[in-house]
Design an enzyme around this catalytic site. Structure first.
Site, PDB file in Angstrom:
ATOM      1  N   ASP A  25      16.982 -17.071  45.559  1.00 53.43           N
ATOM      2  CA  ASP A  25      15.685 -17.912  45.077  1.00 53.43           C
ATOM      3  C   ASP A  25      14.892 -17.457  44.240  1.00 53.43           C
ATOM      4  O   ASP A  25      14.099 -16.496  44.729  1.00 53.43           O
ATOM      5  CB  ASP A  25      15.204 -18.490  46.568  1.00 53.43           C
ATOM      6  N   LYS A  42      12.330 -30.692  51.324  1.00 53.50           N
ATOM      7  CA  LYS A  42      11.330 -29.938  52.326  1.00 53.50           C
ATOM      8  C   LYS A  42      10.146 -31.182  52.751  1.00 53.50           C
ATOM      9  O   LYS A  42       9.883 -32.019  51.749  1.00 53.50           O
ATOM     10  CB  LYS A  42      10.650 -28.968  51.647  1.00 53.50           C
ATOM     11  N   LYS A  97      14.655 -13.328  47.992  1.00 54.17           N
ATOM     12  CA  LYS A  97      13.703 -13.880  46.793  1.00 54.17           C
ATOM     13  C   LYS A  97      14.038 -12.894  45.788  1.00 54.17           C
ATOM     14  O   LYS A  97      13.954 -11.688  45.905  1.00 54.17           O
ATOM     15  CB  LYS A  97      12.262 -13.570  47.502  1.00 54.17           C
ATOM     16  N   ASP A 102      13.874 -21.058  58.780  1.00 55.32           N
ATOM     17  CA  ASP A 102      13.504 -19.865  59.573  1.00 55.32           C
ATOM     18  C   ASP A 102      12.053 -19.413  59.571  1.00 55.32           C
ATOM     19  O   ASP A 102      11.815 -18.287  59.989  1.00 55.32           O
ATOM     20  CB  ASP A 102      14.163 -18.494  58.939  1.00 55.32           C
ATOM     21  N   THR A 117      15.436 -15.169  55.485  1.00 54.52           N
ATOM     22  CA  THR A 117      14.817 -14.929  54.152  1.00 54.52           C
ATOM     23  C   THR A 117      14.546 -13.292  54.301  1.00 54.52           C
ATOM     24  O   THR A 117      13.840 -12.783  55.018  1.00 54.52           O
ATOM     25  CB  THR A 117      13.450 -15.559  54.059  1.00 54.52           C
TER      26      THR A 117
END
Length: 327
Positions: free
Chosen positions: A175, A246, A150, A298, A125
């Protein structure tokens, strides 16, 4: 001997901070559950998430509400009706999976239907920042197979362009964490496609994404905040081509496995995702990550220090968890 349940919370500093469209954080605040029976202990970890109305105090209260039933011997199937989907149920569910594996000697992966666990490649990320800072971060990770960016602001295209220049060969996922409007998405998606972005995660707010029905995006769209359990699948299947599973949303591995099976039956692609947490949170998610198109586990790589023993990372490749860690 009667089971004994313990619950606590821990704070794990994040290396350099973590920024998304909703805000920034400097540490992972996790709930840790242990369930001990006849000298054998199972562990589970979860992350209360404010976006879903969760707090650490509330999660600990839910765990306490379940204590008597769990200590009396309730299994993970009974747990599904005992607590709603969320972090508290996740911590307990994963602890029960781990306890069962250690008591029987049968790995959790085998009970989940997998003859073995294979290593997987995770995304890495890049936090939300200026195009310049995101490009610099991407340059440092340009050899990783997939970067997750992001986004969520007026410079989104500049951000993705900067990352693509810095990392010309890596797969890119963006994202938005619900930060885009439908007009933003329609405007940006063709340019993202030209930059070879493989996936756009949760562009619109959950519950306000009906505009996606009938929209033919040039980039695969993935539900995150819009998808928690199987109850959300039929709606998501009309709006997205992929779903992010998730364990903190599903309330544990038990529901996550059922969700994965039903999502795949509907033709949806799967991302195995995570909150920022230690390897104890990632280990059960490694089962969900088997054979899926996108892996984003991650969390430990973003921490200043991980739990020991933790998962072994070889670059972006995650090796299966050891018995000492989980499962």
């Amino acid at each position: 001997m009667r089971r004994q349940l313990t619950s606590s919370d821990e704070r794990w500093p994040i290396a350099g901070g973590f920024v998304i469209a909703r805000g920034a954080k400097t540490e992972a605040h996790v709930a840790l559950v242990t369930i001990t029976h006849d000298g054998v202990t199972g562990r589970g970890e979860a992350v209360p998430y404010g976006r879903y109305g969760e707090t650490m105090a509330g999660v600990q209260d839910q765990i306490e509400q379940a204590r008597a039933v769990i200590e009396a011997g309730a299994d993970r199937h009974a747990l599904q009706a005992l607590l709603p989907a969320g972090a508290a149920r996740n911590a307990l569910d994963c602890a029960l999976w781990d306890l069962e594996a250690k008591q029987t000697g049968i790995p959790a992966s085998a009970r989940a239907g997998y003859a073995r666990l294979d290593p997987v490649k995770t995304a890495y990320t890049i936090s939300l920042g200026t195009p310049e800072t995101m490009g610099e971060a991407a340059a440092r990770s340009a050899k990783r197979p997939m970067l997750k960016l992001k986004i969520g602001g007026p410079d989104d295209l500049d951000r993705v362009e900067a990352v693509r220049v810095a990392a010309p060969l890596t797969r890119l996922v963006v994202d938005a964490n619900e930060a885009l409007s439908f007009d933003d998405l329609v405007r940006l998606a063709p340019d993202f496609a030209k930059l070879d972005v493989k996936l756009i995660e949760q562009p619109l707010k959950a519950g306000e994404d009906e505009a996606l029905e009938g929209y033919r995006s040039p980039v695969l769209l993935c539900a995150d905040e819009s998808l928690h359990t199987r109850q959300d699948l039929s709606l998501c299947a009309r709006r997205y081509g992929a779903v992010n599973i998730k364990l903190d949303k599903t309330g544990g591995l038990t529901e996550a496995l059922l969700l994965k099976t039903e999502a795949q039956a509907l033709g949806l692609e799967i991302m195995a995702g995570c909150m920022v947490a230690t390897s104890l949170s990632m280990a059960p998610a490694m089962i969900i990550a088997q054979g899926v198109g996108f892996v984003d586990l991650d969390g430990p790589l973003l921490l200043a220090k991980d739990r020991e023993p933790g998962l072994e990372f070889v670059g972006s490749v995650i090796m299966p968890p050891s018995r000492d860690l989980w499962g």
